[in-house]
Design an enzyme around this catalytic site. Structure first.
Site, PDB file in Angstrom:
ATOM      1  N   ASP A  26       0.831  -1.202   0.000  1.00 22.10           N
ATOM      2  CA  ASP A  26       0.000   0.000   0.000  1.00 22.10           C
ATOM      3  C   ASP A  26       0.863   1.249   0.000  1.00 22.10           C
ATOM      4  O   ASP A  26       0.509   2.273   0.614  1.00 22.10           O
ATOM      5  CB  ASP A  26      -0.931  -0.033   1.224  1.00 22.10           C
ATOM      6  CG  ASP A  26      -2.026   1.016   1.149  1.00 22.10           C
ATOM      7  OD1 ASP A  26      -2.507   1.449   2.227  1.00 22.10           O
ATOM      8  OD2 ASP A  26      -2.401   1.429   0.027  1.00 22.10           O
ATOM      9  N   LYS A  43       2.679   2.989  -6.161  1.00 20.57           N
ATOM     10  CA  LYS A  43       2.303   1.993  -7.166  1.00 20.57           C
ATOM     11  C   LYS A  43       3.500   1.538  -7.995  1.00 20.57           C
ATOM     12  O   LYS A  43       3.601   0.389  -8.395  1.00 20.57           O
ATOM     13  CB  LYS A  43       1.189   2.538  -8.043  1.00 20.57           C
ATOM     14  CG  LYS A  43       1.513   3.861  -8.756  1.00 20.57           C
ATOM     15  CD  LYS A  43       0.259   4.397  -9.415  1.00 20.57           C
ATOM     16  CE  LYS A  43       0.513   5.543 -10.356  1.00 20.57           C
ATOM     17  NZ  LYS A  43       0.811   6.815  -9.823  1.00 20.57           N
ATOM     18  N   ASP A  45      -3.234  -3.083  -2.351  1.00 21.57           N
ATOM     19  CA  ASP A  45      -4.261  -2.057  -2.437  1.00 21.57           C
ATOM     20  C   ASP A  45      -4.093  -1.276  -3.753  1.00 21.57           C
ATOM     21  O   ASP A  45      -3.017  -1.270  -4.361  1.00 21.57           O
ATOM     22  CB  ASP A  45      -4.163  -1.092  -1.251  1.00 21.57           C
ATOM     23  CG  ASP A  45      -5.370  -0.151  -1.164  1.00 21.57           C
ATOM     24  OD1 ASP A  45      -5.227   0.945  -0.608  1.00 21.57           O
ATOM     25  OD2 ASP A  45      -6.451  -0.514  -1.672  1.00 21.57           O
ATOM     26  N   ASN A  46      -5.169  -0.625  -4.216  1.00 21.75           N
ATOM     27  CA  ASN A  46      -5.123   0.343  -5.318  1.00 21.75           C
ATOM     28  C   ASN A  46      -4.727  -0.236  -6.669  1.00 21.75           C
ATOM     29  O   ASN A  46      -4.139   0.468  -7.503  1.00 21.75           O
ATOM     30  CB  ASN A  46      -4.160   1.490  -4.977  1.00 21.75           C
ATOM     31  CG  ASN A  46      -4.423   2.081  -3.631  1.00 21.75           C
ATOM     32  OD1 ASN A  46      -3.571   2.045  -2.744  1.00 21.75           O
ATOM     33  ND2 ASN A  46      -5.620   2.635  -3.448  1.00 21.75           N
ATOM     34  N   GLU A  55     -11.318   4.245  -1.229  1.00 18.23           N
ATOM     35  CA  GLU A  55     -11.738   4.608   0.137  1.00 18.23           C
ATOM     36  C   GLU A  55     -12.596   5.871   0.158  1.00 18.23           C
ATOM     37  O   GLU A  55     -12.271   6.873  -0.450  1.00 18.23           O
ATOM     38  CB  GLU A  55     -10.513   4.794   1.067  1.00 18.23           C
ATOM     39  CG  GLU A  55      -9.422   5.679   0.540  1.00 18.23           C
ATOM     40  CD  GLU A  55      -8.347   4.904  -0.189  1.00 18.23           C
ATOM     41  OE1 GLU A  55      -8.648   3.830  -0.712  1.00 18.23           O
ATOM     42  OE2 GLU A  55      -7.214   5.389  -0.276  1.00 18.23           O
TER      43      GLU A  55
HETATM   44  O1  LIG Z   1      -0.185   6.882  -2.975  1.00 14.45           O
HETATM   45  C1  LIG Z   1      -0.935   6.054  -2.408  1.00 14.45           C
HETATM   46  N1  LIG Z   1      -0.406   5.108  -1.591  1.00 14.45           N
HETATM   47  C2  LIG Z   1      -1.200   4.186  -0.959  1.00 14.45           C
HETATM   48  N2  LIG Z   1      -2.529   4.161  -1.074  1.00 14.45           N
HETATM   49  C3  LIG Z   1      -3.137   5.112  -1.858  1.00 14.45           C
HETATM   50  C4  LIG Z   1      -4.545   5.103  -1.970  1.00 14.45           C
HETATM   51  O2  LIG Z   1      -5.243   4.156  -1.264  1.00 14.45           O
HETATM   52  C5  LIG Z   1      -5.196   6.042  -2.760  1.00 14.45           C
HETATM   53  C6  LIG Z   1      -4.447   7.005  -3.468  1.00 14.45           C
HETATM   54  C7  LIG Z   1      -5.155   7.997  -4.302  1.00 14.45           C
HETATM   55  C8  LIG Z   1      -6.229   7.588  -5.098  1.00 14.45           C
HETATM   56  C9  LIG Z   1      -6.928   8.512  -5.875  1.00 14.45           C
HETATM   57  C10 LIG Z   1      -6.539   9.841  -5.849  1.00 14.45           C
HETATM   58  F1  LIG Z   1      -7.217  10.754  -6.588  1.00 14.45           F
HETATM   59  C11 LIG Z   1      -5.470  10.258  -5.069  1.00 14.45           C
HETATM   60  C12 LIG Z   1      -4.771   9.327  -4.292  1.00 14.45           C
HETATM   61  C13 LIG Z   1      -3.044   7.024  -3.357  1.00 14.45           C
HETATM   62  C14 LIG Z   1      -2.392   6.087  -2.561  1.00 14.45           C
HETATM   63 MG   LIG Z   2      -3.954   2.536  -0.588  1.00 13.46          MG
END
Ligand SMILES: O=c1[nH]cnc2c(O)cc(-c3ccc(F)cc3)cc12
Ligand SMILES: [Mg+2]
Length: 214
Positions: free
Chosen positions: A141, A144, A169-170, A199
């Site tokens: 997590d 990416k 995740d993601n 989330e």
């Molecule tokens: O960078 C991330 N690391 C870990 N988890 C993430 C996560 O769950 C969501 C996002 C994220 C998703 C959409 C957005 F518009 C902006 C940020 C980034 C990370």
């Molecule tokens: Mg995440």
């Protein structure tokens, strides 16, 4: 200057959650992120899937790549079996400082080790530094771009064993296409996608569970 979002999230935990009550810490963070400020925690919907995988694996040794404020750290640590231990790697020292306090508020500091630094720098030293033979469970997590290089490094360092469960995740949002292609095509992994949502939003996202076959 003022406060950062992680600091405001920590204050919400300290004001709303009960010390030693991990469920109330999780609820306080979800409330803050739903009603005050979005933050990149795995969240309640994907968190429920994370819970079910952790409960199924019941890991003695667990690794988390990307601590942020410690939300998923608390979700995982609260479900560890007796003697279980979680190492969580965080690159950003400000995030790590907040996470340590969130984890302590939940009363889980004895099961968790927050390690500051780059995952790629730390993975080759986990065995010698923490006496880890291999991991039963790994939660990805962090960033990416690092999912694929980091699992290849875990393989090379012999930190995965037959049956190690990886949960990422993601894999849809922001998306980890090279990682997905690798674990889904490799003969060394058995993968399954759990569809969910980003989330605290209605955007599509999901978790990829991959069992290492050795
Ligand atoms: O960078 C991330 N690391 C870990 N988890 C993430 C996560 O769950 C969501 C996002 C994220 C998703 C959409 C957005 F518009 C902006 C940020 C980034 C990370
Ligand atoms: Mg995440």
């Amino acid at each position: 200057t003022g406060t950062t979002r992680p600091q405001r999230l920590l204050r919400a935990v300290q004001e709303r959650a009960t010390r030693g009550d991990s469920e109330s810490v999780i609820a306080a963070i979800d409330h803050f992120c739903r009603h005050q400020e979005w933050a990149m925690n795995v969240g309640d919907e994907k968190g429920f899937i994370l819970d079910s995988v952790v409960s199924e694996v019941s890991p003695q040794t667990a690794l988390e790549l990307g601590t942020y404020c410690g939300y998923s750290t608390v979700r995982i640590a609260r479900l560890l079996p007796p003697g279980g231990h979680l190492i969580t790697l965080e690159f950003n020292p400000n995030y790590a400082a907040v996470a340590r306090q969130v984890i302590a508020w939940a009363g889980l500091e004895d099961m968790v080790q927050v390690v500051e630094g780059a995952s790629g720098d730390w993975i080759p030293h986990l065995r010698e530094h923490f006496g880890i033979e291999s991991f039963d469970f790994v939660f990805l997590d962090h960033w990416k771009e690092l999912y694929l290089p980091d699992i290849k490094l875990l393989e090379e360092c012999g930190l995965l064993r037959k049956g190690t469960v990886l949960l990422a995740d993601n894999v849809v949002c922001p998306g980890t296409p090279d990682y997905l292609e690798y674990v889904r095509k490799s003969q060394s992994y058995e993968s399954h996608y759990f569809g969910s949502h980003l989330e605290y939003t209605r955007a599509e996202d999901g978790l990829e569970k991959s069992v290492y076959l050795g």
